[in-house]
Design a protein around this motif. Structure first.
Motif, PDB file in Angstrom:
ATOM      1  N   LYS A  54       0.768  -1.182  -0.007  1.00  0.00           N
ATOM      2  CA  LYS A  54       0.095  -0.072  -0.065  1.00  0.00           C
ATOM      3  C   LYS A  54       0.994   1.272   0.162  1.00  0.00           C
ATOM      4  N   ASN A  55       2.004   1.071  -0.240  1.00  0.00           N
ATOM      5  CA  ASN A  55       3.012   2.193  -0.211  1.00  0.00           C
ATOM      6  C   ASN A  55       2.893   3.067  -1.443  1.00  0.00           C
ATOM      7  N   SER A  56       2.527   4.269  -1.440  1.00  0.00           N
ATOM      8  CA  SER A  56       2.468   5.062  -2.550  1.00  0.00           C
ATOM      9  C   SER A  56       3.807   5.552  -3.140  1.00  0.00           C
ATOM     10  N   ASP A  57       4.907   5.297  -2.437  1.00  0.00           N
ATOM     11  CA  ASP A  57       6.096   5.710  -2.917  1.00  0.00           C
ATOM     12  C   ASP A  57       6.994   4.682  -3.584  1.00  0.00           C
ATOM     13  N   TYR A  58       6.615   4.821  -4.974  1.00  0.00           N
ATOM     14  CA  TYR A  58       7.293   3.909  -5.797  1.00  0.00           C
ATOM     15  C   TYR A  58       8.683   3.956  -6.115  1.00  0.00           C
ATOM     16  N   THR A  59       9.233   4.906  -5.913  1.00  0.00           N
ATOM     17  CA  THR A  59      10.816   4.927  -6.249  1.00  0.00           C
ATOM     18  C   THR A  59      11.342   3.934  -4.738  1.00  0.00           C
ATOM     19  N   ALA A  60      10.493   3.665  -3.789  1.00  0.00           N
ATOM     20  CA  ALA A  60      11.252   2.866  -2.574  1.00  0.00           C
ATOM     21  C   ALA A  60      11.342   1.578  -3.045  1.00  0.00           C
ATOM     22  N   ILE A  61      10.507   1.020  -4.001  1.00  0.00           N
ATOM     23  CA  ILE A  61      10.570  -0.342  -4.409  1.00  0.00           C
ATOM     24  C   ILE A  61      11.775  -0.230  -5.383  1.00  0.00           C
ATOM     25  N   GLU A  62      12.016   0.580  -6.399  1.00  0.00           N
ATOM     26  CA  GLU A  62      13.397   0.374  -7.048  1.00  0.00           C
ATOM     27  C   GLU A  62      14.657   0.502  -6.214  1.00  0.00           C
ATOM     28  N   ALA A  63      14.553   1.254  -5.318  1.00  0.00           N
ATOM     29  CA  ALA A  63      15.542   1.543  -4.330  1.00  0.00           C
ATOM     30  C   ALA A  63      15.984   0.105  -3.642  1.00  0.00           C
ATOM     31  N   TYR A  64      14.841  -0.502  -3.091  1.00  0.00           N
ATOM     32  CA  TYR A  64      15.111  -1.818  -2.240  1.00  0.00           C
ATOM     33  C   TYR A  64      15.716  -2.785  -3.456  1.00  0.00           C
ATOM     34  N   LEU A  65      15.221  -2.946  -4.609  1.00  0.00           N
ATOM     35  CA  LEU A  65      16.059  -3.702  -5.697  1.00  0.00           C
ATOM     36  C   LEU A  65      17.460  -3.722  -5.990  1.00  0.00           C
ATOM     37  N   VAL A  66      17.800  -2.251  -5.855  1.00  0.00           N
ATOM     38  CA  VAL A  66      19.063  -1.753  -6.395  1.00  0.00           C
ATOM     39  C   VAL A  66      20.084  -1.654  -5.261  1.00  0.00           C
ATOM     40  N   TYR A  67      19.712  -1.176  -4.177  1.00  0.00           N
ATOM     41  CA  TYR A  67      20.778  -0.795  -3.101  1.00  0.00           C
ATOM     42  C   TYR A  67      20.532  -1.873  -1.874  1.00  0.00           C
ATOM     43  N   GLN A  68      21.754  -1.963  -1.123  1.00  0.00           N
ATOM     44  CA  GLN A  68      21.653  -3.010  -0.106  1.00  0.00           C
ATOM     45  C   GLN A  68      20.861  -2.479   1.017  1.00  0.00           C
ATOM     46  N   HIS A  69      20.130  -3.203   1.891  1.00  0.00           N
ATOM     47  CA  HIS A  69      19.318  -2.884   2.835  1.00  0.00           C
ATOM     48  C   HIS A  69      19.702  -4.081   4.064  1.00  0.00           C
ATOM     49  N   ASP A  70      19.533  -3.515   5.161  1.00  0.00           N
ATOM     50  CA  ASP A  70      19.564  -4.447   6.465  1.00  0.00           C
ATOM     51  C   ASP A  70      18.546  -5.356   6.489  1.00  0.00           C
ATOM     52  N   ALA A  71      18.941  -6.696   6.838  1.00  0.00           N
ATOM     53  CA  ALA A  71      17.794  -7.573   6.267  1.00  0.00           C
ATOM     54  C   ALA A  71      16.944  -7.529   7.507  1.00  0.00           C
ATOM     55  N   PHE A  72      17.085  -6.913   8.758  1.00  0.00           N
ATOM     56  CA  PHE A  72      16.054  -7.244   9.977  1.00  0.00           C
ATOM     57  C   PHE A  72      15.386  -5.895   9.941  1.00  0.00           C
ATOM     58  N   GLY A  90      15.325  -3.176   7.434  1.00  0.00           N
ATOM     59  CA  GLY A  90      14.851  -2.745   6.139  1.00  0.00           C
ATOM     60  C   GLY A  90      15.465  -1.489   5.723  1.00  0.00           C
ATOM     61  N   LYS A  91      16.413  -0.886   6.488  1.00  0.00           N
ATOM     62  CA  LYS A  91      16.920   0.418   5.975  1.00  0.00           C
ATOM     63  C   LYS A  91      18.083   0.380   5.131  1.00  0.00           C
ATOM     64  N   GLN A  92      18.218   1.344   4.416  1.00  0.00           N
ATOM     65  CA  GLN A  92      19.353   1.229   3.474  1.00  0.00           C
ATOM     66  C   GLN A  92      20.826   1.381   4.057  1.00  0.00           C
ATOM     67  N   LEU A  93      21.654   0.355   3.615  1.00  0.00           N
ATOM     68  CA  LEU A  93      23.016   0.536   4.267  1.00  0.00           C
ATOM     69  C   LEU A  93      23.848   1.855   3.480  1.00  0.00           C
ATOM     70  N   LEU A  94      24.613   2.464   4.456  1.00  0.00           N
ATOM     71  CA  LEU A  94      25.385   3.559   3.782  1.00  0.00           C
ATOM     72  C   LEU A  94      27.050   3.258   3.868  1.00  0.00           C
ATOM     73  N   ASP A  95      27.539   3.852   3.006  1.00  0.00           N
ATOM     74  CA  ASP A  95      29.122   3.515   2.712  1.00  0.00           C
ATOM     75  C   ASP A  95      29.733   4.573   3.772  1.00  0.00           C
ATOM     76  N   GLU A  96      31.025   4.791   3.676  1.00  0.00           N
ATOM     77  CA  GLU A  96      31.705   5.642   4.537  1.00  0.00           C
ATOM     78  C   GLU A  96      31.464   7.206   4.338  1.00  0.00           C
ATOM     79  N   GLN A  97      30.964   7.457   3.091  1.00  0.00           N
ATOM     80  CA  GLN A  97      30.640   8.870   2.583  1.00  0.00           C
ATOM     81  C   GLN A  97      29.150   8.856   2.948  1.00  0.00           C
ATOM     82  N   GLY A  98      28.457   8.091   3.627  1.00  0.00           N
ATOM     83  CA  GLY A  98      26.889   8.328   3.746  1.00  0.00           C
ATOM     84  C   GLY A  98      26.162   8.392   2.476  1.00  0.00           C
ATOM     85  N   LYS A  99      26.514   7.707   1.680  1.00  0.00           N
ATOM     86  CA  LYS A  99      25.604   7.230   0.455  1.00  0.00           C
ATOM     87  C   LYS A  99      25.241   5.739   0.487  1.00  0.00           C
ATOM     88  N   PRO A 100      24.121   5.647  -0.236  1.00  0.00           N
ATOM     89  CA  PRO A 100      23.449   4.269  -0.206  1.00  0.00           C
ATOM     90  C   PRO A 100      24.450   3.191  -0.988  1.00  0.00           C
TER      91      PRO A 100
END
Length: 511
Positions: A10-28, A30-40
């Motif tokens: 029911k999430n209206s933020d469709y960009t979050a779907i593509e972000a989940y598929l492309v970027y690494q997320h914490d398994a528990f 669900g938050k995006q994992l960031l590198d040393e520079q704070g980027k996904p």
């Protein structure tokens, strides 16, 4: 063994779907994992394509469809659907499955089953449990943006008309499971029968609760081990896991629904209720009932009644023998729990009778000496476990034989239908008309391939082999049964003697 999983969002933020598929997320979390520079952080490997999106991104295509048809305006509206096809980890090594091949299969599956919907198809090389299984995410916008050709499996106008929303009904899921089975069959991949329900149903929430609980338990056990202590529990169990075990332990001993519900309440404090033909269970300490359909097939009303009926029919064969020994009751402990004078009178008579039975048995067996009794118990314990091991092995071989016979019979009876499909003038219509037969045929062929069976064994030889195994099992089971019965009697007798002398010693001290 490819599996199919459906998730509606029911999430209206469709960009979050593509972000989940492309970027690494914490398994528990669900938050995006960031590198040393704070980027996904991008995933190490993935393949991604879009369908039915035109010149727009998936998110934009979905938002334009919502605006054009005036739908998905409420918070509770389902905005998108995700289907995940997970392939068997063995497919990569045994059947040459690559990410490119899996992506191609996912695109084909999406084009054939979700035409007209904006879609993302993304393949990942591994699951979050590091099982090594290649899997494909197929995410579709809920609104169809064009009318499509009606296919045999489409039953209602919403399945082909423009501007209608996709609905993942039981009938739709059945069709898609068959499609996955046929997809794997055509690609030469491992497959299981997806049409039969699971005996144990584990939801997404319970799956993650298991993983989080197991991770926490592992950390606690590691700390205990480092401190030189032995962990008491190694496998984490959810509330539903515990509930399944408790219900099962009562279900196979009860003979009526009243008996079943009474024993659940007495032994585990579990309440059972029936509503609209469905059972629900309330474990001790909870305020909300858990429906049987969330636990597994064997816990619903129909399966429970069948099991209880079978138990009732077997009951005459399981009557206690005349020489059964009763256990001595700890009368003082029961009185402290609130039992009355009437119970005390009954318990004294029961203990006298149980002790008389104990003495008679020990004299008949010539085991009045404690050392002789302990030695006989040790001998029976060894015989019991050896017989049980043989029985379990024979049961496993009988189960494999029965499964093979089933697939041989199914393959033989449906082979002609599969041959007719090749010559059919309208393959799609023929396929829909004979879906059950063709599914059974392909499931049998997949079983033979998975077990490297190139020549069908003779049904008569399989039946003869099964009869031989059953005969051997009956012989060893009789040994197991005799050893178990005598072992239980002697253990009870030993416990009764110890309890009797302990009571006598306490009474002497009081005097």
């Amino acid at each position: 063994m490819a599996t199919l999983k459906h998730i509606s969002s029911k999430n209206s933020d469709y960009t979050a779907i593509e972000a989940y598929l492309v970027y690494q997320h914490d398994a528990f979390t669900g938050k995006q994992l960031l590198d040393e520079q704070g980027k996904p952080k991008l995933r190490d490997s993935y393949l991604l394509d879009t369908l039915e999106c035109g010149d727009f991104s998936f998110a934009t295509a979905c938002l334009l469809a919502n605006r054009k048809y005036g739908k998905n305006t409420q918070h509770g509206d389902i905005k998108s659907h995700q289907y995940i096809i997970s392939f068997d980890p063995r497919d990569a090594a045994d059947n040459g499955l690559t990410m490119e091949k899996a992506q191609a299969l996912g695109l084909k599956f999406c084009e054939e089953n979700f035409p007209g919907h904006p879609a993302i198809v993304c393949t990942h090389p591994d699951g979050h449990n590091h099982s090594g299984n290649i899997h494909v995410h197929i995410v579709i916008g809920s609104i169809r943006t064009r009318e499509v050709e009606r296919k045999p499996y489409m039953q209602k106008p919403r399945d082909w008309r423009e501007g209608m929303k996709h609905s993942s009904t039981a009938q739709t899921m059945r069709h898609l499971r068959v499609e996955v089975m046929e997809l794997c069959e055509g690609a030469g991949l491992y497959q299981i029968d997806l049409l039969n329900g699971s005996k144990e149903r584990v939801s997404e929430a319970e799956y993650w609760a298991r993983r989080r609980g197991q991770l926490k338990l592992d950390r606690e056990n590691a700390a205990l081990t480092a401190a030189g202590q032995q962990p008491k529990q190694k496998k984490f169990e959810t509330v539903k896991d515990t509930l399944r075990k408790q219900i099962s332990s009562v279900l196979y001993r009860a003979t009526s629904f009243e008996d079943f519900s009474d024993k659940l309440m007495q032994q585990y404090g579990i309440a059972v209720k029936e509503s609209r033909g469905q059972l629900s269970y309330l474990p001790s300490g909870r305020t909300r009932f858990i429906r049987a359909k969330h636990l597994g097939d064997k816990f619903d009303k129909a399966a429970v009644l069948v099991t209880l009926q079978a138990n009732a029919e077997r009951k005459p064969k399981a009557q206690f023998k005349q020489d059964t020994i009763g256990k001595l009751v700890d009368i003082q402990a029961k009185l402290k729990q609130g039992k009355g004078i009437g119970y005390e009178r009954w318990a004294k008579k029961h203990n006298l009778k149980a002790m008389a039975q104990t003495l008679i048995l020990l004299e008949e067996k010539g085991l009045t000496d404690e050392d002789a009794l302990d030695q006989r118990i040790a001998e029976l314990d060894t015989k019991f476990h050896e017989s049980l091991t043989v029985v379990k092995d024979l049961e496993g071989r009988m189960k494999a034989n029965k499964e093979l016979r089933y697939h041989v019979a199914a393959y033989t009876s449906t082979k002609s239908v599969a041959q007719q499909l090749k010559a059919a003038k309208r393959p799609a219509a023929f396929e829909e008309q004979h879906r059950a037969e063709l599914t059974a045929y392909r499931a049998a062929a997949a079983y033979f391939k998975a077990n490297n069976i190139t020549k069908l064994p003779s049904p008569k030889k399989l039946e003869a082999e099964y009869a031989q195994l059953a005969s051997e099992k009956a012989k060893f089971y009789e040994q197991y049964k005799e050893a178990k019965e005598e072992l239980l009697k002697l253990k009870t007798a030993k416990q009764n003697v110890a309890s009797f002398f302990r009571e006598e010693e306490l009474a002497q001290q009081e005097r």
